[in-house]
Design an enzyme around this catalytic site. Sequence first.
Site, PDB file in Angstrom:
ATOM      1  N   ASP A 186       0.861  -1.193   0.000  1.00 13.23           N
ATOM      2  CA  ASP A 186       0.000   0.000   0.000  1.00 13.23           C
ATOM      3  C   ASP A 186       0.895   1.239   0.000  1.00 13.23           C
ATOM      4  OD1 ASP A 186       0.948   0.338   2.617  1.00 13.23           O
ATOM      5  OD2 ASP A 186      -0.784  -0.674   3.484  1.00 13.23           O
ATOM      6  N   LYS A 209      -4.521   0.217  -2.660  1.00 13.59           N
ATOM      7  CA  LYS A 209      -5.598  -0.544  -2.020  1.00 13.59           C
ATOM      8  C   LYS A 209      -6.449   0.348  -1.124  1.00 13.59           C
ATOM      9  CE  LYS A 209      -3.761  -1.991   2.404  1.00 13.59           C
ATOM     10  NZ  LYS A 209      -3.106  -2.937   3.248  1.00 13.59           N
TER      11      LYS A 209
HETATM   12  C1  R5P Z   1      -1.439  -1.835   6.949  1.00 15.84           C
HETATM   13  O1  R5P Z   1      -1.518  -0.651   6.776  1.00 15.84           O
HETATM   14  C2  R5P Z   1      -0.228  -2.498   7.521  1.00 15.84           C
HETATM   15  O2  R5P Z   1       0.939  -2.022   6.950  1.00 15.84           O
HETATM   16  C3  R5P Z   1      -0.298  -3.999   7.382  1.00 15.84           C
HETATM   17  O3  R5P Z   1      -0.411  -4.321   6.031  1.00 15.84           O
HETATM   18  C4  R5P Z   1      -1.503  -4.488   8.115  1.00 15.84           C
HETATM   19  O4  R5P Z   1      -1.481  -3.970   9.415  1.00 15.84           O
HETATM   20  C5  R5P Z   1      -1.522  -5.978   8.196  1.00 15.84           C
HETATM   21  O5  R5P Z   1      -2.731  -6.383   8.816  1.00 15.84           O
HETATM   22  P1  R5P Z   1      -3.463  -7.707   8.316  1.00 15.84           P
HETATM   23  O6  R5P Z   1      -2.400  -8.776   8.293  1.00 15.84           O
HETATM   24  O7  R5P Z   1      -4.523  -7.954   9.360  1.00 15.84           O
HETATM   25  O8  R5P Z   1      -4.047  -7.466   6.966  1.00 15.84           O
END
Ligand code: R5P
EC number: 2.7.6.1
Length: 331
Positions: A186, A209
Amino acid sequence: MSVSNRAPSELLNSRRSPLLVFSGQSNRALAQSICDHLGVPLGRSKTEKFTNDNIIVHYEESLREGDVFIVQTFSTPVSDAIMELMLMIDAAKSASAGRVTAVIPYYSYARSDKKDSPRISIAGRLVADLLQEAGADRILTMTLHAPQVHGFFKVPVDHLSADLVLSQHFKSCVPDAHNGVVLAPDAGSIKRASQIARRLDSGLAMIDKERISDTEVRPRALIGDVEGKTVFIVDDEISTAGSLVETVNIARSMGAKDVYVAVTHGVYTGPAIQRIAGLDVTQVASTNTVLVPDSKVEAANGKLAVLDVAPLFADAITNIHTGASVSTLFT
Ligand code: R5P
């Protein structure tokens, strides 16, 4: 020799605060490993819970004038970890510690860094306030979800990066990593991804995203080219692995050859391990900022690797204790 007969420099050296490292309950394995690298014993302390759930912390050795480092990562149960750390800081100050550094390898509340919906708390700032109120003189942490969380603290913060460890790991897995592409899941992770791409001398791509909820994300587009390439996905953390599944799927649909993943914090909550076990990737690596039990490694179908950041924390503690630069550790 009486004190008055000693040279001033000798007196000063003899009065340097002893380095003392203690650990809360959340990741004693990391604390022990840090101590092994430092060549000091892990300090003796005891934490107990009363039947009414109150926590009591008790140091079993003197901390007087000591340069005290307390290692406590914010992993499940997070509220207990925070409370125990505050009690350890407070007890250390009451026991006349000279300086107390809270070593927080994973500061989970960094994810709560802004008021992005009405009537919520910016908990990352609240926890920072609580730690300082308890008496923390310094903070040592690693890969904050949002680097600006650093600014929630008024006391000095040393913010370590695992980028070097992650990129060295990619290079050891894929000798021609320079032909691959680092993929940021992201916009928030593009800076980290770009730094790792620079270290690998590789290409760079990003996924655009949209986060629908805590557990749901919706990818919109992949910016860059991954077709026929080895893709290195980097992120700050994996929690439910929802973001990771979406990122891998889109990379695969755009023709990625192999996919390697490395993140700083392997939190692995809820369905994460099951998702990783079934994921079309060669490997998912995370560091030991959060303890990954053997049972999770085994359940992940040979996909999970754990990278050691204890040497980096030990070097940072040495430099803080001796008053040397910490930023030199990033290069
Ligand atoms: C999002 O902004 C973070 O950088 C991680 O991608 C996110 O915290 C990961 O969380 P999950 O594994 O629950 O999708």
